[in-house]
Write a protein that holds these residues in place. Structure first.
Motif, mmCIF file in Angstrom:
data_model
loop_
_atom_site.group_PDB
_atom_site.id
_atom_site.type_symbol
_atom_site.label_atom_id
_atom_site.label_comp_id
_atom_site.label_asym_id
_atom_site.label_seq_id
_atom_site.Cartn_x
_atom_site.Cartn_y
_atom_site.Cartn_z
ATOM 1 N N GLY A 60 0.815 -1.208 0.000
ATOM 2 C CA GLY A 60 0.000 0.000 0.000
ATOM 3 C C GLY A 60 0.846 1.256 0.000
ATOM 4 O O GLY A 60 1.959 1.275 -0.519
ATOM 5 N N VAL A 63 -2.822 7.367 0.696
ATOM 6 C CA VAL A 63 -4.247 7.276 0.354
ATOM 7 C C VAL A 63 -4.559 8.077 -0.907
ATOM 8 O O VAL A 63 -5.262 7.602 -1.806
ATOM 9 C CB VAL A 63 -5.125 7.769 1.523
ATOM 10 C CG1 VAL A 63 -6.599 7.736 1.132
ATOM 11 C CG2 VAL A 63 -4.910 6.901 2.758
ATOM 12 N N LEU A 67 -6.203 6.466 -4.227
ATOM 13 C CA LEU A 67 -7.521 6.872 -4.730
ATOM 14 C C LEU A 67 -7.430 7.364 -6.170
ATOM 15 O O LEU A 67 -8.304 7.082 -6.998
ATOM 16 C CB LEU A 67 -8.120 7.954 -3.838
ATOM 17 C CG LEU A 67 -8.556 7.511 -2.438
ATOM 18 C CD1 LEU A 67 -9.023 8.722 -1.628
ATOM 19 C CD2 LEU A 67 -9.674 6.473 -2.512
ATOM 20 N N TYR A 70 -7.040 4.303 -8.346
ATOM 21 C CA TYR A 70 -8.347 3.635 -8.401
ATOM 22 C C TYR A 70 -9.261 4.322 -9.410
ATOM 23 O O TYR A 70 -9.869 3.673 -10.273
ATOM 24 C CB TYR A 70 -8.993 3.639 -7.008
ATOM 25 C CG TYR A 70 -10.442 3.208 -7.000
ATOM 26 C CD1 TYR A 70 -10.787 1.862 -6.943
ATOM 27 C CD2 TYR A 70 -11.468 4.156 -7.057
ATOM 28 C CE1 TYR A 70 -12.124 1.464 -6.937
ATOM 29 C CE2 TYR A 70 -12.797 3.766 -7.063
ATOM 30 C CZ TYR A 70 -13.119 2.418 -7.001
ATOM 31 O OH TYR A 70 -14.455 2.042 -7.012
ATOM 32 N N SER A 90 -3.886 -2.302 2.342
ATOM 33 C CA SER A 90 -4.132 -0.879 2.506
ATOM 34 C C SER A 90 -4.575 -0.243 1.185
ATOM 35 O O SER A 90 -5.550 -0.684 0.581
ATOM 36 C CB SER A 90 -2.859 -0.221 3.063
ATOM 37 O OG SER A 90 -3.073 1.107 3.459
ATOM 38 N N ALA A 91 -3.869 0.778 0.703
ATOM 39 C CA ALA A 91 -4.253 1.447 -0.535
ATOM 40 C C ALA A 91 -4.258 0.499 -1.727
ATOM 41 O O ALA A 91 -5.055 0.652 -2.659
ATOM 42 C CB ALA A 91 -3.319 2.622 -0.810
ATOM 43 N N PHE A 94 -7.739 -1.302 -2.208
ATOM 44 C CA PHE A 94 -8.875 -0.688 -2.918
ATOM 45 C C PHE A 94 -8.553 -0.418 -4.385
ATOM 46 O O PHE A 94 -9.458 -0.297 -5.205
ATOM 47 C CB PHE A 94 -9.449 0.540 -2.193
ATOM 48 C CG PHE A 94 -8.516 1.676 -1.884
ATOM 49 C CD1 PHE A 94 -8.084 2.540 -2.866
ATOM 50 C CD2 PHE A 94 -8.142 1.931 -0.576
ATOM 51 C CE1 PHE A 94 -7.265 3.623 -2.576
ATOM 52 C CE2 PHE A 94 -7.318 3.006 -0.261
ATOM 53 C CZ PHE A 94 -6.877 3.858 -1.268
ATOM 54 N N ILE A 112 -7.144 -4.848 4.905
ATOM 55 C CA ILE A 112 -7.831 -3.557 4.929
ATOM 56 C C ILE A 112 -7.752 -2.962 6.338
ATOM 57 O O ILE A 112 -7.774 -3.678 7.337
ATOM 58 C CB ILE A 112 -9.303 -3.674 4.470
ATOM 59 C CG1 ILE A 112 -10.121 -4.546 5.424
ATOM 60 C CG2 ILE A 112 -9.371 -4.275 3.054
ATOM 61 C CD1 ILE A 112 -11.617 -4.589 5.091
ATOM 62 N N ALA A 115 -7.307 4.631 7.573
ATOM 63 C CA ALA A 115 -6.183 5.519 7.286
ATOM 64 C C ALA A 115 -5.493 5.921 8.594
ATOM 65 O O ALA A 115 -6.127 6.011 9.649
ATOM 66 C CB ALA A 115 -6.685 6.760 6.564
ATOM 67 N N THR A 137 -10.698 8.161 5.562
ATOM 68 C CA THR A 137 -10.987 6.727 5.507
ATOM 69 C C THR A 137 -12.273 6.437 4.738
ATOM 70 O O THR A 137 -12.401 5.371 4.126
ATOM 71 C CB THR A 137 -11.094 6.154 6.935
ATOM 72 O OG1 THR A 137 -9.828 6.274 7.593
ATOM 73 C CG2 THR A 137 -11.512 4.686 6.925
ATOM 74 N N SER A 140 -12.396 4.873 1.112
ATOM 75 C CA SER A 140 -11.993 3.464 1.091
ATOM 76 C C SER A 140 -13.160 2.572 1.503
ATOM 77 O O SER A 140 -13.431 1.544 0.863
ATOM 78 C CB SER A 140 -10.809 3.226 2.031
ATOM 79 O OG SER A 140 -9.746 4.093 1.749
ATOM 80 N N TYR A 144 -14.971 -0.416 -0.768
ATOM 81 C CA TYR A 144 -15.177 -1.802 -0.333
ATOM 82 C C TYR A 144 -16.660 -2.157 -0.349
ATOM 83 O O TYR A 144 -17.054 -3.236 -0.802
ATOM 84 C CB TYR A 144 -14.610 -2.023 1.073
ATOM 85 C CG TYR A 144 -13.129 -1.779 1.205
ATOM 86 C CD1 TYR A 144 -12.226 -2.272 0.264
ATOM 87 C CD2 TYR A 144 -12.611 -1.063 2.283
ATOM 88 C CE1 TYR A 144 -10.868 -2.047 0.380
ATOM 89 C CE2 TYR A 144 -11.255 -0.837 2.417
ATOM 90 C CZ TYR A 144 -10.388 -1.330 1.462
ATOM 91 O OH TYR A 144 -9.037 -1.110 1.584
#
Length: 226
Positions: A60, A63, A67, A70, A90-91, A94, A112, A115, A137, A140, A144
């Motif tokens: 990860g 964040v 993101l 993603y 973690s990151a 996702f 998972i 943050a 957070t 994320s 999920y």
């Protein structure tokens, strides 16, 4: 062909591409295997919508970068498949959710959690930092929840507990869509590598033939001249 930890491989013959995310997800690249959203955005833009397989083995990282990656994958024009080759923590976990086709060998794991950050300051500043972390957070948790059959409360509890998730559990919870038999995956990966190497060698051979043909058509006179 030796694979780099972070590498985008394009196969024009099969109209597909493969991205390896095998390192930390960060905005400041210090090592060869570090992955940042800026580099990925430029590379995805050049793919022209080719089918993309994203292979992940990462603990990860940041964040914000996670993101961004993603959302880049979610908005990509072509078909995206994500594969957890080892850890997607973690990151990275996702980012794994960015595809409709999410594959995991039985020997892989997700992790998972909420943050976290380093903080200092007075009581008011620390309270604000805690409030900010809850907001950071939330995306994320939303990601999920968008793929899982678990309730939001169940997922939040797993994040609070920093939960490791086996491939079988990931399939049961909806985080993964397919389990890959490890021996089958190894055979397919080897096959894909052979095909990719053959294509690269063919392109190189075509280039060398064209160069030789050019030398025949345009000979160079060698010697000493005044």
């Amino acid at each position: 062909m030796v694979k780099k930890p972070y590498q985008l491989t394009i196969n024009d013959e099969l109209s597909s591409a493969e991205l390896l995310i095998y390192g930390d997800i960060t905005s400041i690249k210090c090592f060869e295997n570090d992955v940042c959203a800026y580099d990925l955005a430029k590379e995805l833009d050049d793919l022209g919508g080719k089918d993309l397989t994203v292979r992940i083995n990462s603990y990860g990282g940041e964040v914000a970068e996670g993101l961004a990656i993603y959302n880049l994958l979610k908005s990509y024009k072509g078909k995206v498949t994500t594969v957890c080759d080892g850890f997607a923590c973690s990151a990275a976990s996702f980012i794994f959710m960015a595809s409709e086709n999410r594959k995991m060998p039985k020997s892989s794991l997700l992790m998972i959690h909420n943050a976290w950050t380093y903080a200092y300051g007075n009581a008011n500043e620390l309270r604000k930092q805690a409030d900010d972390l809850e907001k950071i957070t939330k995306p994320s948790l939303d990601i999920y929840e968008s793929v899982s059959n678990l309730s939001r409360e169940e997922i939040q509890k797993m994040m609070d507990d920093e939960t490791w998730i086996t491939a079988e559990e990931a399939l049961e919870y909806g985080f993964a869509t397919e389990l890959i038999d490890d021996s089958v995956q190894a055979q397919q990966y080897a096959k894909d590598s052979v095909v990719r190497d053959l294509v690269i060698k063919q392109k190189q051979l075509e280039k060398e033939i064209a160069q030789k043909q050019n030398e025949v058509n345009n000979p160079t006179i060698k010697g000493w001249f005044f």
